[in-house]
Design a protein around this motif. Structure first.
Motif, PDB file in Angstrom:
ATOM      1  N   TYR A  44      25.638 143.344 115.774  1.00 60.44           N
ATOM      2  CA  TYR A  44      26.898 142.973 115.144  1.00 60.44           C
ATOM      3  C   TYR A  44      26.876 143.306 113.661  1.00 60.44           C
ATOM      4  O   TYR A  44      25.887 143.066 112.971  1.00 60.44           O
ATOM      5  CB  TYR A  44      27.160 141.473 115.317  1.00 60.44           C
ATOM      6  CG  TYR A  44      28.466 141.015 114.702  1.00 60.44           C
ATOM      7  CD1 TYR A  44      29.651 141.057 115.425  1.00 60.44           C
ATOM      8  CD2 TYR A  44      28.518 140.567 113.376  1.00 60.44           C
ATOM      9  CE1 TYR A  44      30.862 140.650 114.862  1.00 60.44           C
ATOM     10  CE2 TYR A  44      29.713 140.161 112.804  1.00 60.44           C
ATOM     11  CZ  TYR A  44      30.882 140.208 113.547  1.00 60.44           C
ATOM     12  OH  TYR A  44      32.067 139.822 112.982  1.00 60.44           O
ATOM     13  N   CYS A  45      27.979 143.847 113.169  1.00 60.79           N
ATOM     14  CA  CYS A  45      28.133 144.079 111.728  1.00 60.79           C
ATOM     15  C   CYS A  45      29.413 143.408 111.241  1.00 60.79           C
ATOM     16  O   CYS A  45      29.365 142.483 110.448  1.00 60.79           O
ATOM     17  CB  CYS A  45      28.162 145.572 111.417  1.00 60.79           C
ATOM     18  SG  CYS A  45      28.396 145.901 109.650  1.00 60.79           S
ATOM     19  N   SER A  46      30.561 143.883 111.719  1.00 60.64           N
ATOM     20  CA  SER A  46      31.857 143.298 111.379  1.00 60.64           C
ATOM     21  C   SER A  46      32.682 143.136 112.639  1.00 60.64           C
ATOM     22  O   SER A  46      32.478 143.848 113.630  1.00 60.64           O
ATOM     23  CB  SER A  46      32.617 144.184 110.381  1.00 60.64           C
ATOM     24  OG  SER A  46      31.978 144.191 109.128  1.00 60.64           O
ATOM     25  N   GLY A  47      33.625 142.205 112.597  1.00 57.46           N
ATOM     26  CA  GLY A  47      34.503 141.977 113.739  1.00 57.46           C
ATOM     27  C   GLY A  47      35.941 142.322 113.395  1.00 57.46           C
ATOM     28  O   GLY A  47      36.228 142.958 112.386  1.00 57.46           O
ATOM     29  N   ARG A  48      36.868 141.870 114.235  1.00 59.54           N
ATOM     30  CA  ARG A  48      38.291 142.080 114.015  1.00 59.54           C
ATOM     31  C   ARG A  48      39.000 140.728 114.025  1.00 59.54           C
ATOM     32  O   ARG A  48      38.472 139.721 114.480  1.00 59.54           O
ATOM     33  CB  ARG A  48      38.872 142.969 115.137  1.00 59.54           C
ATOM     34  CG  ARG A  48      38.256 144.348 115.237  1.00 59.54           C
ATOM     35  CD  ARG A  48      38.526 145.181 113.996  1.00 59.54           C
ATOM     36  NE  ARG A  48      39.941 145.475 113.828  1.00 59.54           N
ATOM     37  CZ  ARG A  48      40.549 146.544 114.343  1.00 59.54           C
ATOM     38  NH1 ARG A  48      39.860 147.420 115.070  1.00 59.54           N
ATOM     39  NH2 ARG A  48      41.828 146.751 114.128  1.00 59.54           N
ATOM     40  N   TYR A  49      40.222 140.719 113.506  1.00 55.73           N
ATOM     41  CA  TYR A  49      41.039 139.511 113.492  1.00 55.73           C
ATOM     42  C   TYR A  49      42.005 139.514 114.683  1.00 55.73           C
ATOM     43  O   TYR A  49      42.434 140.577 115.143  1.00 55.73           O
ATOM     44  CB  TYR A  49      41.863 139.438 112.208  1.00 55.73           C
ATOM     45  CG  TYR A  49      41.045 139.305 110.954  1.00 55.73           C
ATOM     46  CD1 TYR A  49      40.576 138.058 110.522  1.00 55.73           C
ATOM     47  CD2 TYR A  49      40.741 140.431 110.184  1.00 55.73           C
ATOM     48  CE1 TYR A  49      39.834 137.934 109.362  1.00 55.73           C
ATOM     49  CE2 TYR A  49      39.993 140.320 109.020  1.00 55.73           C
ATOM     50  CZ  TYR A  49      39.537 139.075 108.617  1.00 55.73           C
ATOM     51  OH  TYR A  49      38.790 138.968 107.473  1.00 55.73           O
ATOM     52  N   VAL A  91      27.661 131.186 116.656  1.00 53.02           N
ATOM     53  CA  VAL A  91      28.180 132.281 115.827  1.00 53.02           C
ATOM     54  C   VAL A  91      27.127 132.735 114.818  1.00 53.02           C
ATOM     55  O   VAL A  91      26.931 133.937 114.606  1.00 53.02           O
ATOM     56  CB  VAL A  91      29.468 131.846 115.094  1.00 53.02           C
ATOM     57  CG1 VAL A  91      29.855 132.868 114.022  1.00 53.02           C
ATOM     58  CG2 VAL A  91      30.608 131.684 116.091  1.00 53.02           C
ATOM     59  N   LEU A 151      25.595 136.432 114.309  1.00 55.31           N
ATOM     60  CA  LEU A 151      25.652 137.172 113.052  1.00 55.31           C
ATOM     61  C   LEU A 151      24.296 137.761 112.671  1.00 55.31           C
ATOM     62  O   LEU A 151      24.214 138.759 111.945  1.00 55.31           O
ATOM     63  CB  LEU A 151      26.140 136.255 111.933  1.00 55.31           C
ATOM     64  CG  LEU A 151      27.620 135.863 111.977  1.00 55.31           C
ATOM     65  CD1 LEU A 151      27.877 134.670 111.067  1.00 55.31           C
ATOM     66  CD2 LEU A 151      28.499 137.037 111.566  1.00 55.31           C
ATOM     67  N   SER A 180      28.327 140.972 108.370  1.00 57.76           N
ATOM     68  CA  SER A 180      27.426 139.856 108.680  1.00 57.76           C
ATOM     69  C   SER A 180      26.534 139.501 107.504  1.00 57.76           C
ATOM     70  O   SER A 180      26.084 138.348 107.386  1.00 57.76           O
ATOM     71  CB  SER A 180      26.574 140.208 109.905  1.00 57.76           C
ATOM     72  OG  SER A 180      25.835 141.406 109.674  1.00 57.76           O
ATOM     73  N   LEU A 205      38.930 144.787 109.195  1.00 60.20           N
ATOM     74  CA  LEU A 205      37.654 144.307 109.700  1.00 60.20           C
ATOM     75  C   LEU A 205      37.284 143.029 108.954  1.00 60.20           C
ATOM     76  O   LEU A 205      37.602 142.859 107.774  1.00 60.20           O
ATOM     77  CB  LEU A 205      36.554 145.354 109.489  1.00 60.20           C
ATOM     78  CG  LEU A 205      36.693 146.664 110.246  1.00 60.20           C
ATOM     79  CD1 LEU A 205      35.566 147.623 109.849  1.00 60.20           C
ATOM     80  CD2 LEU A 205      36.673 146.428 111.750  1.00 60.20           C
ATOM     81  N   THR A 206      36.622 142.131 109.638  1.00 58.84           N
ATOM     82  CA  THR A 206      36.136 140.914 108.985  1.00 58.84           C
ATOM     83  C   THR A 206      34.990 141.265 108.035  1.00 58.84           C
ATOM     84  O   THR A 206      34.420 142.353 108.112  1.00 58.84           O
ATOM     85  CB  THR A 206      35.651 139.897 110.026  1.00 58.84           C
ATOM     86  OG1 THR A 206      34.588 140.491 110.782  1.00 58.84           O
ATOM     87  CG2 THR A 206      36.781 139.498 110.962  1.00 58.84           C
ATOM     88  N   ASP A 263      41.002 129.462 112.440  1.00 62.53           N
ATOM     89  CA  ASP A 263      41.336 130.499 113.430  1.00 62.53           C
ATOM     90  C   ASP A 263      42.665 130.252 114.127  1.00 62.53           C
ATOM     91  O   ASP A 263      42.953 130.820 115.172  1.00 62.53           O
ATOM     92  CB  ASP A 263      40.210 130.672 114.447  1.00 62.53           C
ATOM     93  CG  ASP A 263      40.107 129.523 115.446  1.00 62.53           C
ATOM     94  OD1 ASP A 263      40.842 128.524 115.291  1.00 62.53           O
ATOM     95  OD2 ASP A 263      39.290 129.622 116.379  1.00 62.53           O
TER      96      ASP A 263
END
Length: 426
Positions: free
Chosen positions: A400-405, A391, A395, A87, A83-84, A252
């Motif tokens: 939203y809390c965390s994202g993915r790669y 973005v 955030l 936020s 997980l990224t 990215d």
């Protein structure tokens, strides 16, 4: 000066007189002596002790809060499952201050270029977090750096850039506190935590190469990152986003290019995109279509935590006139270092992302070119500003809390977050 303290007695405080002498561009003089009564002194001391105690407790609480946020990101998980960062890393005000201390007030930080202090008595100023600094070249040609604040009443002594024989406080002249400074290639670096020997040579690249660039120093040298290029001009943009948002966008792996930069994408062979990570540097490369905008190949290097060096290969382009476009790519050919002079394009640009707050940063674009070429200046594409602004708003959302790669392309971004985590845990 010391004295016995009795009821109603006056106490003289202050530093002992010192001889006037020269240090770099700054002269030192006797500190003024002030007076206060015993009663006032005791009252002031009591208030100070109480304030320090409250500040200490508050500081510990904020530190504990920030350390908890740090550990919400796991740098050991494979990128496919990771997980990224949460936020809060991009929105929390106390985390921003914590980050300044752990990331920017430690290690070497790029702040400018030797071209800005080319002649004796040249200087430029800047700000990193709460640190005001001035970099200058003294009359003997030595590069020096100081905290740009008077130790008497905190007055800022210099602003902008130019030439001075000394920096003078509006109230008086007083000595400045030195900052460690180094030069690597055309770049000026500061280190706010290290204390070099007074005899240290700021041009001694070996001392900073390993800490700042690690094993990529030779690659960058072979990539034409040197002092032979002439400094052209600067563009500055203030963006309503956390500084890491801009860095993430840069790292990215070209993921956003076909969507946000359709013109640029048309000149790139995106299937050739590749990423290599090193100690504190990541390098992304992509073949181009030999257009005026991109050339036959392009790479870009990110130097942790906030500096990007960009260069182009223009092997099939007429070099009589060059067009400057969005600074996104850095060029060198790792496999052909022995023929650098014949393979690398005539211009370079850099991006420096300066944190201004949890939701604001400044991005500084500087351009360099070989002296004999003419340049038509272009403008920075607004797509990235729009992306980063959007973005940051996302955030802030409770959704939203965390994202993915995207594991096949966002390796450099994950590497950046891992380095951040390591610094924040120190």
């Amino acid at each position: 000066m010391a004295a016995m303290i009795g009821s109603g007695q006056t106490i003289k405080t202050g530093l002992q007189p010192t001889l006037s002498h020269q240090r770099g561009h700054c002269r030192f003089y006797q500190t003024p002596i002030s007076t206060l009564t015993t009663e006032n002194w005791r009252r002031r001391r009591s208030i100070t002790v109480a304030s320090c105690s409250l500040h200490h407790n508050s500081e510990n609480s904020l530190k504990s809060h920030c350390e908890k946020l740090v550990h919400e990101f796991d740098p050991e998980v494979p990128i496919e499952k990771a997980l990224t960062p949460p936020s809060s890393w991009y929105t929390d005000a106390s985390f921003y201050d914590f980050e300044l201390d752990r990331v920017f007030y430690r290690g070497w930080q790029a702040v400018g270029y030797t071209e800005q202090i080319k002649e004796p008595r040249d200087f430029f100023t800047g700000r990193l977090g709460t640190v005001e600094f001035v970099v200058c070249r003294d009359e003997k040609g030595k590069v020096q750096a100081f905290h740009n604040v008077c130790r008497h009443h905190a007055s800022i002594l210099a602003s902008g850039s130019g030439q001075k024989t000394c920096f003078v406080c509006p109230y008086h002249e007083f000595g400045l506190i030195a900052i460690d400074v180094a030069v690597w290639g055309p770049f000026v670096l500061l280190n706010l935590e290290r204390k070099m020997s007074p005899d240290y040579d700021v041009g001694d690249n070996d001392l900073v190469e390993n800490e700042w660039l690690g094993s990529t120093s030779e690659l960058l040298k072979c990539g034409g990152v040197d002092t032979s290029l002439s400094y052209l001009f600067r563009r500055e943009y203030t963006i309503d986003c956390n500084w890491k948002v801009f860095c993430d966008n840069y790292l990215d792996g070209g993921y956003h290019v076909p969507y946000a930069h359709k013109g640029l994408a048309s000149g790139l062979e995106l299937d050739s995109y590749s990423t290599t990570t090193y100690e504190k540097v990541s390098i992304q490369s992509c073949a181009g279509g030999s257009t005026e905008r991109v050339g036959s190949k392009a790479l870009y290097a990110f130097i942790y935590p906030n500096f990007m060096i960009n260069r182009y290969l223009l092997s099939s382009i007429k070099l009589g006139k060059l067009f400057i476009f969005k600074p996104i790519l850095f060029l060198f050919d790792r496999a052909s270092c022995e023929s650098c002079a014949h393979r690398y394009g005539p211009w370079m640009d850099t991006n420096l992302v300066v944190p201004l707050g949890p939701r604001k940063c400044q991005v500084i674009f500087d351009y360099f070119i070989e002296p004999h070429l003419k340049v038509t200046k272009g403008s920075f594409h607004m797509e990235d500003i729009i992306l980063c602004d959007g973005v940051q708003r996302g955030l802030e959302s409770p959704a939203y809390c965390s994202g993915r790669y995207a594991p096949t392309v966002e390796n450099a971004m994950y590497h950046f977050h891992q380095l951040l985590h390591s610094n924040l845990c120190m």
